[in-house]
Each structure stands twice: as C-alpha cells, then as structure tokens.
Design a protein around this motif. Sequence first.
Motif, short mmCIF file in Angstrom:
data_model
loop_
_atom_site.label_atom_id
_atom_site.label_comp_id
_atom_site.label_asym_id
_atom_site.label_seq_id
_atom_site.Cartn_x
_atom_site.Cartn_y
_atom_site.Cartn_z
N ASN A 10 0.80 -1.23 0.00
CA ASN A 10 0.00 0.00 0.00
C ASN A 10 0.84 1.28 0.00
O ASN A 10 0.29 2.36 -0.06
CB ASN A 10 -0.92 0.02 1.23
N TYR A 11 2.15 1.13 0.12
CA TYR A 11 3.07 2.27 0.17
C TYR A 11 2.75 3.24 1.30
O TYR A 11 2.89 4.45 1.17
CB TYR A 11 3.14 2.99 -1.19
N ILE A 12 2.32 2.68 2.42
CA ILE A 12 2.07 3.46 3.63
C ILE A 12 3.37 3.52 4.42
O ILE A 12 4.04 2.50 4.59
CB ILE A 12 0.97 2.78 4.50
N ILE A 13 3.72 4.71 4.90
CA ILE A 13 4.93 4.84 5.72
C ILE A 13 4.69 4.18 7.07
O ILE A 13 3.74 4.51 7.77
CB ILE A 13 5.31 6.32 5.91
N ARG A 19 11.41 11.97 8.94
CA ARG A 19 12.41 12.02 7.86
C ARG A 19 11.74 12.34 6.53
O ARG A 19 12.24 13.17 5.76
CB ARG A 19 13.16 10.69 7.77
N TYR A 20 10.61 11.72 6.28
CA TYR A 20 9.87 11.98 5.04
C TYR A 20 9.48 13.46 4.94
O TYR A 20 9.72 14.10 3.92
CB TYR A 20 8.61 11.10 5.01
N ASN A 21 8.90 13.99 6.01
CA ASN A 21 8.44 15.38 5.99
C ASN A 21 9.60 16.37 5.85
O ASN A 21 9.47 17.38 5.15
CB ASN A 21 7.61 15.69 7.23
N VAL A 22 10.72 16.09 6.48
CA VAL A 22 11.89 16.97 6.35
C VAL A 22 12.41 16.94 4.92
O VAL A 22 12.70 17.99 4.33
CB VAL A 22 13.00 16.58 7.36
N LEU A 23 12.53 15.76 4.34
CA LEU A 23 13.03 15.66 2.97
C LEU A 23 12.08 16.35 1.98
O LEU A 23 12.53 17.02 1.05
CB LEU A 23 13.26 14.20 2.57
N LYS A 24 10.77 16.20 2.19
CA LYS A 24 9.81 16.91 1.32
C LYS A 24 9.96 18.43 1.48
O LYS A 24 9.93 19.16 0.49
CB LYS A 24 8.37 16.49 1.64
N ALA A 25 10.13 18.90 2.72
CA ALA A 25 10.30 20.34 2.97
C ALA A 25 11.58 20.87 2.33
O ALA A 25 11.65 22.03 1.94
CB ALA A 25 10.30 20.62 4.47
N VAL A 59 -3.98 0.73 10.98
CA VAL A 59 -2.86 1.56 10.54
C VAL A 59 -2.95 1.80 9.03
O VAL A 59 -2.80 2.93 8.56
CB VAL A 59 -1.51 0.91 10.91
N ILE A 60 -3.22 0.74 8.28
CA ILE A 60 -3.35 0.86 6.82
C ILE A 60 -4.52 1.77 6.47
O ILE A 60 -4.42 2.66 5.62
CB ILE A 60 -3.52 -0.52 6.15
N GLU A 61 -5.65 1.58 7.15
CA GLU A 61 -6.83 2.42 6.89
C GLU A 61 -6.52 3.90 7.16
O GLU A 61 -6.89 4.77 6.38
CB GLU A 61 -8.00 1.96 7.76
N ALA A 62 -5.83 4.16 8.25
CA ALA A 62 -5.47 5.54 8.59
C ALA A 62 -4.56 6.13 7.51
O ALA A 62 -4.74 7.27 7.08
CB ALA A 62 -4.79 5.59 9.96
N GLY A 63 -3.59 5.34 7.06
CA GLY A 63 -2.68 5.83 6.04
C GLY A 63 -3.36 6.09 4.71
O GLY A 63 -3.11 7.10 4.06
N LEU A 64 -4.24 5.19 4.30
CA LEU A 64 -4.92 5.37 3.02
C LEU A 64 -5.93 6.51 3.05
O LEU A 64 -6.14 7.18 2.04
CB LEU A 64 -5.62 4.06 2.63
#
Length: 104
Positions: A10-13, A19-25, A59-64
């Motif tokens: 599902n490509y959910i983190i 780390r993801y948010n910092v790299l996106k910023a 967790v998957i439901e929250a991510g999707l």
Amino acid sequence: KKAIAVDLNNYIIIDGHHRYNVLKALGCSRIPALLVDYFSPIIKVLSWNGMGEISKYSVIEAGLSGKLFPARTTRHVICFNGNSFHISILEPDVNIPLSILKKG
C-alpha cells in the motif's frame, strides 16, 4: 541518514514520517525507502503507552484515508527468536547527496 520503512503493498509509511516530511520540505522528490511486508507475522504494532497491540488494518486504513494517528501512537517492532527490536533496525543507512534526492 536512514531509509524510511514502507509497506510494499500500500506504500504506507510505517516508520520515518519525520524524515519523510523533512526531505519533502527540503524539496526532495526522491526518498530512500525500505519496502517491508507489513503483514508478515514477525512485524508487530504496539502502542507507545503500553496498552498492547494495535491492528495493522487500522494503521493501513489511517494511512490510506490520510487521517493519521497522532505522533507516537504506534511502535513497530520485529519479533525474532523471542526478542523484539524496533523496526528501524532493518532500515539501512543511506548516504545519498540531497542534490540527487532533489532531482525529478
């Protein structure tokens, strides 16, 4: 310096939201990731407050849905030979320059 952990279906983190948010910023369009089989029986989802296991499906439901749990709700661990380790133990160190991660 470490890859983030992502569910391979599902490509959910799973681990590495900060780390993801910092790299996106920083303008990165590429983010090193370790794909994991989230529904493997060796991966467990525990609560940080000691209240037991949390459903992987929730967790998957929250991510999707984009309705993420508050920070420090879930703690993903790997159970092996009777021991538990934080999932970050699987995340490889990466030394990729930001200039490469920023390329589209």
